[in-house]
Scaffold this motif. Structure first.
Motif, PDB file in Angstrom:
ATOM      1  N   LEU A 167       0.859  -1.177   0.000  1.00  0.00           N
ATOM      2  CA  LEU A 167       0.000   0.000   0.000  1.00  0.00           C
ATOM      3  C   LEU A 167       0.895   1.226   0.000  1.00  0.00           C
ATOM      4  CD1 LEU A 167      -2.697   1.498   0.249  1.00  0.00           C
ATOM      5  CD2 LEU A 167      -2.538   1.196   2.736  1.00  0.00           C
ATOM      6  N   VAL A 168       0.782   2.042  -1.037  1.00  0.00           N
ATOM      7  CA  VAL A 168       1.567   3.271  -1.154  1.00  0.00           C
ATOM      8  C   VAL A 168       0.623   4.441  -0.904  1.00  0.00           C
ATOM      9  CG1 VAL A 168       3.063   4.663  -2.620  1.00  0.00           C
ATOM     10  CG2 VAL A 168       3.075   2.161  -2.838  1.00  0.00           C
ATOM     11  N   ALA A 169       0.896   5.220   0.146  1.00  0.00           N
ATOM     12  CA  ALA A 169       0.023   6.317   0.552  1.00  0.00           C
ATOM     13  C   ALA A 169       0.705   7.654   0.337  1.00  0.00           C
ATOM     14  CB  ALA A 169      -0.383   6.158   2.012  1.00  0.00           C
ATOM     15  N   ASP A 170       0.102   8.507  -0.475  1.00  0.00           N
ATOM     16  CA  ASP A 170       0.610   9.855  -0.678  1.00  0.00           C
ATOM     17  C   ASP A 170       0.381  10.663   0.597  1.00  0.00           C
ATOM     18  OD1 ASP A 170       0.155  12.850  -1.635  1.00  0.00           O
ATOM     19  OD2 ASP A 170       1.303  11.843  -3.218  1.00  0.00           O
ATOM     20  N   PRO A 171       1.312  11.556   0.969  1.00  0.00           N
ATOM     21  CA  PRO A 171       1.143  12.348   2.200  1.00  0.00           C
ATOM     22  C   PRO A 171      -0.083  13.246   2.189  1.00  0.00           C
ATOM     23  CG  PRO A 171       3.024  13.131   0.911  1.00  0.00           C
ATOM     24  CD  PRO A 171       2.623  11.812   0.324  1.00  0.00           C
ATOM     25  N   ARG A 172      -0.619  13.559   1.009  1.00  0.00           N
ATOM     26  CA  ARG A 172      -1.830  14.374   0.963  1.00  0.00           C
ATOM     27  C   ARG A 172      -3.026  13.629   1.557  1.00  0.00           C
ATOM     28  NH1 ARG A 172      -2.222  15.506  -5.216  1.00  0.00           N
ATOM     29  NH2 ARG A 172      -1.280  13.419  -5.188  1.00  0.00           N
ATOM     30  N   LEU A 173      -3.003  12.314   1.516  1.00  0.00           N
ATOM     31  CA  LEU A 173      -4.069  11.505   2.106  1.00  0.00           C
ATOM     32  C   LEU A 173      -3.646  10.966   3.470  1.00  0.00           C
ATOM     33  CD1 LEU A 173      -6.892  10.233   1.666  1.00  0.00           C
ATOM     34  CD2 LEU A 173      -5.741   8.248   0.683  1.00  0.00           C
ATOM     35  N   GLY A 174      -2.439  10.437   3.545  1.00  0.00           N
ATOM     36  CA  GLY A 174      -1.929   9.885   4.800  1.00  0.00           C
ATOM     37  C   GLY A 174      -2.152   8.389   4.900  1.00  0.00           C
ATOM     38  N   ALA A 175      -1.260   7.729   5.609  1.00  0.00           N
ATOM     39  CA  ALA A 175      -1.301   6.278   5.727  1.00  0.00           C
ATOM     40  C   ALA A 175      -2.548   5.755   6.446  1.00  0.00           C
ATOM     41  CB  ALA A 175      -0.032   5.775   6.407  1.00  0.00           C
ATOM     42  N   PRO A 176      -2.991   6.373   7.572  1.00  0.00           N
ATOM     43  CA  PRO A 176      -4.190   5.840   8.238  1.00  0.00           C
ATOM     44  C   PRO A 176      -5.428   5.855   7.351  1.00  0.00           C
ATOM     45  CG  PRO A 176      -2.988   7.278   9.715  1.00  0.00           C
ATOM     46  CD  PRO A 176      -2.356   7.448   8.359  1.00  0.00           C
ATOM     47  N   LEU A 177      -5.683   6.976   6.663  1.00  0.00           N
ATOM     48  CA  LEU A 177      -6.865   7.037   5.807  1.00  0.00           C
ATOM     49  C   LEU A 177      -6.730   6.102   4.602  1.00  0.00           C
ATOM     50  CD1 LEU A 177      -7.939  10.798   5.729  1.00  0.00           C
ATOM     51  CD2 LEU A 177      -9.157   8.857   6.728  1.00  0.00           C
ATOM     52  N   ALA A 178      -5.524   5.973   4.068  1.00  0.00           N
ATOM     53  CA  ALA A 178      -5.315   5.041   2.959  1.00  0.00           C
ATOM     54  C   ALA A 178      -5.646   3.615   3.396  1.00  0.00           C
ATOM     55  CB  ALA A 178      -3.877   5.125   2.462  1.00  0.00           C
ATOM     56  N   MET A 179      -5.223   3.248   4.609  1.00  0.00           N
ATOM     57  CA  MET A 179      -5.540   1.918   5.126  1.00  0.00           C
ATOM     58  C   MET A 179      -7.026   1.787   5.415  1.00  0.00           C
ATOM     59  SD  MET A 179      -4.304  -1.001   5.608  1.00  0.00           S
ATOM     60  CE  MET A 179      -5.339  -2.404   6.048  1.00  0.00           C
ATOM     61  N   GLY A 180      -7.657   2.863   5.873  1.00  0.00           N
ATOM     62  CA  GLY A 180      -9.104   2.836   6.071  1.00  0.00           C
ATOM     63  C   GLY A 180      -9.846   2.556   4.782  1.00  0.00           C
ATOM     64  N   LEU A 181      -9.367   3.130   3.681  1.00  0.00           N
ATOM     65  CA  LEU A 181      -9.978   2.866   2.381  1.00  0.00           C
ATOM     66  C   LEU A 181      -9.761   1.425   1.945  1.00  0.00           C
ATOM     67  CD1 LEU A 181      -9.050   6.170   0.499  1.00  0.00           C
ATOM     68  CD2 LEU A 181     -11.291   5.495   1.387  1.00  0.00           C
ATOM     69  N   VAL A 182      -8.589   0.856   2.250  1.00  0.00           N
ATOM     70  CA  VAL A 182      -8.336  -0.547   1.936  1.00  0.00           C
ATOM     71  C   VAL A 182      -9.325  -1.444   2.671  1.00  0.00           C
ATOM     72  CG1 VAL A 182      -6.708  -2.455   2.291  1.00  0.00           C
ATOM     73  CG2 VAL A 182      -5.918  -0.304   1.298  1.00  0.00           C
ATOM     74  N   ILE A 183      -9.598  -1.128   3.928  1.00  0.00           N
ATOM     75  CA  ILE A 183     -10.557  -1.915   4.697  1.00  0.00           C
ATOM     76  C   ILE A 183     -11.938  -1.863   4.055  1.00  0.00           C
ATOM     77  CG2 ILE A 183     -11.752  -2.086   6.913  1.00  0.00           C
ATOM     78  CD1 ILE A 183      -9.153  -1.029   8.205  1.00  0.00           C
ATOM     79  N   ALA A 184     -12.370  -0.664   3.656  1.00  0.00           N
ATOM     80  CA  ALA A 184     -13.669  -0.528   2.996  1.00  0.00           C
ATOM     81  C   ALA A 184     -13.705  -1.311   1.691  1.00  0.00           C
ATOM     82  CB  ALA A 184     -13.980   0.951   2.752  1.00  0.00           C
ATOM     83  N   LEU A 185     -12.634  -1.229   0.898  1.00  0.00           N
ATOM     84  CA  LEU A 185     -12.579  -1.970  -0.368  1.00  0.00           C
ATOM     85  C   LEU A 185     -12.603  -3.475  -0.130  1.00  0.00           C
ATOM     86  CD1 LEU A 185      -9.902   0.109  -2.329  1.00  0.00           C
ATOM     87  CD2 LEU A 185     -12.369   0.039  -2.761  1.00  0.00           C
ATOM     88  N   ASP A 186     -11.922  -3.921   0.918  1.00  0.00           N
ATOM     89  CA  ASP A 186     -11.902  -5.348   1.211  1.00  0.00           C
ATOM     90  C   ASP A 186     -13.292  -5.841   1.604  1.00  0.00           C
ATOM     91  OD1 ASP A 186      -9.816  -7.631   1.643  1.00  0.00           O
ATOM     92  OD2 ASP A 186     -11.175  -7.772   3.358  1.00  0.00           O
ATOM     93  N   GLU A 187     -14.030  -5.035   2.343  1.00  0.00           N
ATOM     94  CA  GLU A 187     -15.395  -5.412   2.699  1.00  0.00           C
ATOM     95  C   GLU A 187     -16.296  -5.440   1.471  1.00  0.00           C
ATOM     96  OE1 GLU A 187     -16.719  -6.391   5.630  1.00  0.00           O
ATOM     97  OE2 GLU A 187     -14.717  -6.400   6.487  1.00  0.00           O
ATOM     98  N   MET A 188     -16.041  -4.549   0.518  1.00  0.00           N
ATOM     99  CA  MET A 188     -16.862  -4.491  -0.690  1.00  0.00           C
ATOM    100  C   MET A 188     -16.518  -5.581  -1.696  1.00  0.00           C
ATOM    101  SD  MET A 188     -16.881  -0.408  -1.515  1.00  0.00           S
ATOM    102  CE  MET A 188     -17.529   0.808  -0.370  1.00  0.00           C
ATOM    103  N   PHE A 189     -15.228  -5.846  -1.855  1.00  0.00           N
ATOM    104  CA  PHE A 189     -14.777  -6.687  -2.963  1.00  0.00           C
ATOM    105  C   PHE A 189     -14.090  -7.975  -2.533  1.00  0.00           C
ATOM    106  CE2 PHE A 189     -14.859  -2.323  -4.505  1.00  0.00           C
ATOM    107  CZ  PHE A 189     -15.623  -2.454  -5.646  1.00  0.00           C
TER     108      PHE A 189
END
Length: 223
Positions: free
Chosen positions: A184-206
């Motif tokens: 998981l590569v997270a740009d500082p404009r988003l940040g690592a915690p929110l990027a991981m939060g999005l991964v969790i949501a995607l994993d629940e969806m897909f």
């Protein structure tokens, strides 16, 4: 699995939780920061738990997700730091036709008033489309523009892009370790915690049974 978690130590379960997370603070970094590269293992280090274990570039634990509920239809998932402090709560929206999740700051269940950061809605299209999900910022501390997730989460090859097409987070395959371990590569404009939060949501969806159920629903609509 030494290559997956070289410096990992099984964490103790948290005895207390805080209603103040650090997900919101991660969206306003210095512009000269480099992207954060994480290794995500789709497994909890705690026995008999589902979840994620996330390592930084040095192989140290960065985040963890420990879900005691095995169901793929979980109502919410909590992203924690190494010590078990809740950083983000990823909660399923009820009574929504399409998969819809909201990411809150900290422990949304413990807070008197939950602070929403992002809305993640599964993209509904009966035709060919690269879009997987649409992301809408809900907090003033985050850019007001919407984001889109494109690619394939199942193949571990997708990206969160802004209106200019620039990647704010990318999920990439990690060579020779299968789909349960990926980068998981997270740009500082988003940040690592929110990027991981999005991964969790995607994993629940897909991921898992949820993805199969959605595929059958789309097939029914197309018939």
């Amino acid at each position: 699995m030494a290559k997956v978690h070289p410096n990992a130590v099984v964490p103790e379960p948290a005895t207390t939780s805080s209603s103040s997370g650090s997900g919101r603070a991660a969206v306003s970094p210095a512009e000269d920061q480099e992207p954060t590269v994480l290794t995500v293992w789709r497994k909890s280090l705690l026995f008999n738990c589902d979840g994620f274990t996330v390592f930084d570039a040095r192989g140290n634990l960065a985040f963890r997700v420990d879900c005691y509920a095995a169901s793929r239809r979980r109502a919410e998932v909590v992203l924690m730091d190494v010590a078990g402090k809740p950083l983000l709560t990823i909660r399923r929206k009820k009574l929504s036709l399409a998969e819809h999740w909201v990411i809150y700051d900290g422990d949304a269940a413990a807070a008197a008033k939950a602070n929403p950061l992002l809305s993640v809605r599964r993209h509904v299209s009966l035709g060919a489309s690269k879009a997987l999900a649409r992301i809408t910022p809900l907090a003033s501390s985050i850019s007001a523009e919407a984001y889109v997730v494109e690619g394939s989460y199942g193949r571990r090859a997708c990206a969160v892009r802004d209106a200019r097409g620039e990647a704010l987070a990318e999920v990439r395959r990690k060579e020779s370790v299968g789909n349960d371990v990926f980068k998981l590569v997270a740009d500082p404009r988003l940040g690592a915690p929110l990027a991981m939060g999005l991964v969790i949501a995607l994993d629940e969806m897909f991921g898992g049974a949820g993805a199969s159920a959605w595929w059958l629903l789309r097939r029914t609509w197309s018939a």
